[in-house]
Design an enzyme around this catalytic site. Sequence first.
Site, PDB file in Angstrom:
ATOM      1  CD  GLN A  73      -3.164  10.843   7.143  1.00  0.00           C
ATOM      2  OE1 GLN A  73      -2.211  11.442   7.613  1.00  0.00           O
ATOM      3  NE2 GLN A  73      -4.024  11.429   6.338  1.00  0.00           N
ATOM      4  CG  ASN A 121       3.394   3.837   6.486  1.00  0.00           C
ATOM      5  OD1 ASN A 121       2.724   3.487   5.523  1.00  0.00           O
ATOM      6  ND2 ASN A 121       3.816   2.961   7.377  1.00  0.00           N
ATOM      7  CG  HIS A 169      -0.179   0.045   2.531  1.00  0.00           C
ATOM      8  ND1 HIS A 169       0.346   1.203   3.067  1.00  0.00           N
ATOM      9  CD2 HIS A 169       0.132  -0.945   3.404  1.00  0.00           C
ATOM     10  CE1 HIS A 169       0.941   0.937   4.212  1.00  0.00           C
ATOM     11  NE2 HIS A 169       0.837  -0.360   4.443  1.00  0.00           N
ATOM     12  N   GLY A 170       0.264   2.347  -0.447  1.00  0.00           N
ATOM     13  CA  GLY A 170       0.938   3.633  -0.395  1.00  0.00           C
ATOM     14  C   GLY A 170       1.139   4.083   1.054  1.00  0.00           C
ATOM     15  CG  HIS A 210      -0.546  -4.645   4.850  1.00  0.00           C
ATOM     16  ND1 HIS A 210      -0.957  -3.389   5.241  1.00  0.00           N
ATOM     17  CD2 HIS A 210      -1.684  -5.343   4.593  1.00  0.00           C
ATOM     18  CE1 HIS A 210      -2.278  -3.329   5.228  1.00  0.00           C
ATOM     19  NE2 HIS A 210      -2.744  -4.509   4.828  1.00  0.00           N
ATOM     20  CD  GLU A 212       2.685  -4.910   8.046  1.00  0.00           C
ATOM     21  OE1 GLU A 212       3.039  -6.093   7.876  1.00  0.00           O
ATOM     22  OE2 GLU A 212       3.285  -3.951   7.533  1.00  0.00           O
ATOM     23  NE  ARG A 216      -1.488  -0.187   6.775  1.00  0.00           N
ATOM     24  CZ  ARG A 216      -1.925  -0.762   7.893  1.00  0.00           C
ATOM     25  NH1 ARG A 216      -3.102  -0.381   8.409  1.00  0.00           N
ATOM     26  NH2 ARG A 216      -1.200  -1.686   8.507  1.00  0.00           N
ATOM     27  CE1 TYR A 244       6.368  -4.495  13.690  1.00  0.00           C
ATOM     28  CE2 TYR A 244       4.585  -3.984  12.181  1.00  0.00           C
ATOM     29  CZ  TYR A 244       5.907  -4.286  12.403  1.00  0.00           C
ATOM     30  OH  TYR A 244       6.780  -4.383  11.343  1.00  0.00           O
TER      31      TYR A 244
END
Length: 226
Positions: free
Chosen positions: A13, A15, A9-10, A182, A112, A58, A115
């Site tokens: 916010q 990132n 993905h691009g 991701h 993704e 995203r 985390y």
Amino acid sequence: MVKLILMRHGQSQWNLANLFTGWVDIPLSFKGIEEAIEAGKQIKNYPIDLIFTSSLIRAQMTAMLAMSVHTSGKVPVILHTGEGRLEEWARIYSSESQSQTIPVIRAWELNERMYGELQGINKEEMAKKYGAEQVHIWRRSFDVPPPNGESLQMTAARTIPYFENTIVPHLKEKKNIFIAAHGNSLRSIIMKLDGLTTDQVVKLELATGVPVIYDFNHDKYIKQQK
């Protein structure tokens, strides 16, 4: 030749804000929107029969924006299989309209890496708190997860079976596939496709909004050179 297109993905916010994101459902930044459209221009002439994205916005935004400049003019349509009335009431009754769409399948298995307790925390702050070496281990080791999160190995344990069991059969049917997902979910799939070792995959970097394209032929994946 059947095509498999993988795209991280691009920029999101978070990132942009240098925050651990994981499964937090954050949209693209303005730069990320531009990246997705530019990536779409790079694949606009490739045939696409089926799109897979993660369940996170995203990745879905990236797929939709990339397809907005595709030369086919076909419209991506998100499927709601198994979602009751949403599936039932989203039925298309025109065969002509149906022929001008591309099905989009969302799958949490492509999400993704989760985390854990790092999600929403600034990466530099975590380095100050726990030490840069420890944060680097959490981010780049293969089998060490962050607190209450997933390692890359754990991520691969869901992405690779999904890829093999759900996506590969479509490739064997000669369907051209576009996957918007991701960094870590795609890293684990590329590990499988390229036969990377665990040491090699943790060093693999995938830029936001840059397509990675493979030719699929007789169960072999040949990566196109840039």
